[in-house]
Write a protein that holds these residues in place. Structure first.
Motif: not given
Length: 271
Positions: A2-6, A11-14, A46-50, A219-223
């Motif tokens: 999906e576009l949001a995921q792209v 955003g992860a790169l940034i 917040t968990a994913y962010s950690l 998803f978390l590992f890719i991000f």
């Protein structure tokens, strides 16, 4: 995909790019990317962010370890109460907070709203730190050679752990000044030690969520991987860009985002 995921992966790169360029601050973008772009609920965000912050900070910590810029004595004094606080916050405090905290007529304070308001306030504080940081906290000659460890430093470590546990941000803008002024570290040592502390705090905080959180590991590992790639690009580009001027510009962006988050959450809640 999906576009949001792209957009989220961009955003992860940034996030990694900013972290690599400025040595900190990029992680504060992680929760807004998860919540507003990828539409993940704030508690999970917040968990994913950690996890992302902890893994990304570990990359920077390893680089600083190789350069001899980590003060392990200060790390233990600060990180021990912080680790206990962040694990306890994620494992016990956050799950204990009810989904519906307060109801005043048309206004209802929910757990998600509380987290995002707290996060917006944290972004404002972080932006002020980035924009108005004194030159002496950016100087290699900051602090002294002595390393006075005291109860205040342990107390601030515990307080930082609670804040990190609640909002999923690394807290480097809080930790670095503490290490400079209380532990007497030089600026580069403070940054390296801060990354080491953040990596430990964040990963252990994430572990506190595993018992009551469904994790999308792929998803978390890719991000996280994309964020790490961004860090290496940032470290390379930092050779050609004035990092202090960039951090101040980034501070203004964080200020605008913090104001936007508070406005969006408060207006959506009926205030």
């Amino acid at each position: 995909m999906e576009l949001a995921q792209v957009i989220g992966f961009i955003g992860a790169l940034i996030i990694g790019l900013v972290l690599g360029l400025t040595g900190g601050g990029g992680s504060i973008l992680t929760v807004p990317v998860f919540v507003y772009i990828l539409h993940i609920n704030p508690v999970t965000a917040t968990a994913y962010s950690l996890f992302v912050v902890g893994s990304s900070s570990a990359v920077g910590a390893i680089d600083n370890f190789n350069k001899g810029r980590i003060d392990f004595k200060s790390s233990i004094i600060f990180a021990l109460p912080a680790v206990i606080a962040i694990f306890s916050t994620r494992k016990f405090l956050l799950p204990a907070i009810p989904d519906h905290i307060l109801n005043l007529g048309d206004f209802e304070l929910t757990k998600d709203l509380m987290i995002m308001i707290f996060f917006g306030i944290l972004m404002l504080l972080a932006s002020i730190s980035m924009i108005f940081k004194k030159d002496k906290t950016c100087s290699e000659d900051s602090g002294s050679e002595s390393n006075p460890i005291n109860l205040l430093m342990m107390f601030l470590g515990a307080l930082t752990g609670i804040v990190t546990g609640l909002v999923g941000a690394g807290g480097g803008f809080i930790i670095v000044p503490i290490l400079v002024f209380l532990a007497g570290l030089r600026m580069k040592e403070a940054v390296g030690t801060s990354l080491f502390i953040i990596s430990i705090n964040s990963i252990i905080g994430f572990l506190g969520d595993l018992g009551h959180l469904q994790v999308d590991w792929i998803f978390l590992f890719i991000f996280t991987l994309l964020s790490m790639v961004g860090i290496f690009f940032g470290i390379y580009l930092s050779r050609f860009i004035n990092s202090q001027k960039l951090k101040k510009a980034f501070g203004y962006m964080v200020l605008v985002m913090g104001i936007y988050i508070l406005w969006k959450e408060l207006t959506a809640s009926g205030i």
